[in-house]
Design an enzyme around this catalytic site. Sequence first.
Site, PDB file in Angstrom:
ATOM      1  N   ASP A  58      -9.307 -10.634   6.185  1.00 35.35           N
ATOM      2  CA  ASP A  58      -9.590 -11.074   4.812  1.00 35.35           C
ATOM      3  C   ASP A  58      -8.973 -12.459   4.566  1.00 35.35           C
ATOM      4  O   ASP A  58      -9.211 -13.073   3.521  1.00 35.35           O
ATOM      5  CB  ASP A  58      -9.137 -10.034   3.771  1.00 35.35           C
ATOM      6  CG  ASP A  58      -7.663  -9.693   3.865  1.00 35.35           C
ATOM      7  OD1 ASP A  58      -6.949 -10.270   4.707  1.00 35.35           O
ATOM      8  OD2 ASP A  58      -7.211  -8.830   3.081  1.00 35.35           O
ATOM      9  N   SER A  59      -8.258 -12.982   5.555  1.00 31.26           N
ATOM     10  CA  SER A  59      -7.821 -14.380   5.509  1.00 31.26           C
ATOM     11  C   SER A  59      -9.013 -15.321   5.379  1.00 31.26           C
ATOM     12  O   SER A  59      -8.853 -16.482   5.007  1.00 31.26           O
ATOM     13  CB  SER A  59      -7.014 -14.735   6.768  1.00 31.26           C
ATOM     14  OG  SER A  59      -7.740 -14.375   7.933  1.00 31.26           O
ATOM     15  N   ASP A  97     -11.220  -6.164   8.599  1.00 30.01           N
ATOM     16  CA  ASP A  97     -10.222  -5.872   7.560  1.00 30.01           C
ATOM     17  C   ASP A  97     -10.842  -5.117   6.392  1.00 30.01           C
ATOM     18  O   ASP A  97     -11.924  -5.508   5.912  1.00 30.01           O
ATOM     19  CB  ASP A  97      -9.665  -7.189   7.014  1.00 30.01           C
ATOM     20  CG  ASP A  97      -8.215  -7.413   7.378  1.00 30.01           C
ATOM     21  OD1 ASP A  97      -7.557  -6.473   7.866  1.00 30.01           O
ATOM     22  OD2 ASP A  97      -7.743  -8.547   7.174  1.00 30.01           O
ATOM     23  N   LYS A 127      -8.953  -2.437   9.940  1.00 29.96           N
ATOM     24  CA  LYS A 127      -7.516  -2.649   9.740  1.00 29.96           C
ATOM     25  C   LYS A 127      -7.219  -2.521   8.256  1.00 29.96           C
ATOM     26  O   LYS A 127      -8.011  -2.974   7.421  1.00 29.96           O
ATOM     27  CB  LYS A 127      -7.094  -4.031  10.237  1.00 29.96           C
ATOM     28  CG  LYS A 127      -5.599  -4.317   9.985  1.00 29.96           C
ATOM     29  CD  LYS A 127      -5.123  -5.560  10.695  1.00 29.96           C
ATOM     30  CE  LYS A 127      -5.441  -6.845   9.970  1.00 29.96           C
ATOM     31  NZ  LYS A 127      -4.856  -6.952   8.608  1.00 29.96           N
ATOM     32  N   GLU A 129      -3.698  -2.614   5.360  1.00 31.69           N
ATOM     33  CA  GLU A 129      -2.282  -2.939   5.151  1.00 31.69           C
ATOM     34  C   GLU A 129      -1.555  -1.770   4.510  1.00 31.69           C
ATOM     35  O   GLU A 129      -2.134  -1.064   3.665  1.00 31.69           O
ATOM     36  CB  GLU A 129      -2.154  -4.176   4.242  1.00 31.69           C
ATOM     37  CG  GLU A 129      -2.743  -5.427   4.864  1.00 31.69           C
ATOM     38  CD  GLU A 129      -2.656  -6.635   3.924  1.00 31.69           C
ATOM     39  OE1 GLU A 129      -1.970  -6.562   2.881  1.00 31.69           O
ATOM     40  OE2 GLU A 129      -3.299  -7.655   4.246  1.00 31.69           O
ATOM     41  N   GLU A 196       3.660  -8.258  10.681  1.00 30.28           N
ATOM     42  CA  GLU A 196       3.583  -9.650  10.201  1.00 30.28           C
ATOM     43  C   GLU A 196       4.865 -10.071   9.491  1.00 30.28           C
ATOM     44  O   GLU A 196       5.443  -9.310   8.692  1.00 30.28           O
ATOM     45  CB  GLU A 196       2.396  -9.796   9.219  1.00 30.28           C
ATOM     46  CG  GLU A 196       2.303 -11.218   8.649  1.00 30.28           C
ATOM     47  CD  GLU A 196       0.991 -11.548   7.955  1.00 30.28           C
ATOM     48  OE1 GLU A 196       0.100 -10.678   7.908  1.00 30.28           O
ATOM     49  OE2 GLU A 196       0.872 -12.689   7.463  1.00 30.28           O
TER      50      GLU A 196
HETATM   51  O1  KIV Z   1      -6.487 -11.339   7.450  1.00 31.01           O
HETATM   52  C1  KIV Z   1      -5.900 -11.691   8.481  1.00 31.01           C
HETATM   53  O2  KIV Z   1      -6.218 -12.719   9.096  1.00 31.01           O
HETATM   54  C2  KIV Z   1      -4.799 -10.875   8.968  1.00 31.01           C
HETATM   55  C3  KIV Z   1      -3.926 -11.464  10.033  1.00 31.01           C
HETATM   56  C4  KIV Z   1      -2.955 -12.356   9.360  1.00 31.01           C
HETATM   57  C5  KIV Z   1      -3.284 -10.430  10.858  1.00 31.01           C
HETATM   58  O3  KIV Z   1      -4.604  -9.800   8.490  1.00 31.01           O
END
Ligand code: KIV
Length: 281
Positions: A58-59, A97, A127, A129, A196
């Site tokens: 989600d970056s 994500d 993934k 969090e 992280e």
């Molecule tokens: O969204 C992302 O790019 C991430 C990485 C920082 C692991 O979760």
Amino acid sequence: MTTDRSAGTTAPAARRVTVPEVRAAKGRAEPLAMLTAYDAPTARLLDEAGVEILLVGDSVGMVVAGLESTLPVTLDEIVYHTRAVCRGRRRALVVADLPFLSYQASVEAAVLNAGRLLKEAGADAVKLEGGEAMVPQIRAIVAAGIPVMGHVGLAPQAVHAQGGYRVQGRDAAAREAILADARAVERAGAFALVVEGVPGSLGAEVTRAVGIPTIGIGAGPHCDGQVLVLHDLIGLVPEGRTPRFVRRYADVGEAIRRAAAEYVADVKAGRFPGPGETYEG
Ligand code: KIV
């Protein structure tokens, strides 16, 4: 002559990196290499370079869409980018994500939204969090047959709760909490764990404490793998905005600026298009 730009964008299949293979990489001498990817051509290049796991993070909201945080990123946006990445990869495992509020509110929403990332977008795994608080979600998603990668320590979706993008686990209580989170995520059934923004000594401790591979980002050299945000690594983020732990391997930003400036100069001077750069007849 054809102007079809789609030719070759769907890469032929190769033997894929699998979730069990990543799971089995725990403790191997050779660390796993993971990078973020958000589009098909970049996914193809990273795959060809030997990156084993492509993370549709989600970056994307921050490094592609120019947002100040990942919070506004939607599930539809992750579906869109994951589809593109899946078209470009041949061998790498694709992890997508789950964005903010697509899994926190209920277990049912978590399963359905994780399912969309496999069913509609083609991801191999998701993934999310969070630690102990996310155990019910992780258990349910895994029970639905969807592999889950966990993410503990600095959690960008918890930017307000954590008081900014700050190193986590600096005191003894915070270290214990992160260790407890990591163990809980493993027990819930995750196959790997992103760690992280923690001191290197804690990255090492988490890695010793769990039986699944840890993939560090700003978590020191002792994790079972490393991940970076691609745009940090290739210099597509403005100077001074990359975290301290990033190594910049290329200055693609400068290459783009130079190419665009040459193009502008050629257009203004009437040098582009030149002979052979025009359709005839
Ligand atoms: O969204 C992302 O790019 C991430 C990485 C920082 C692991 O979760």
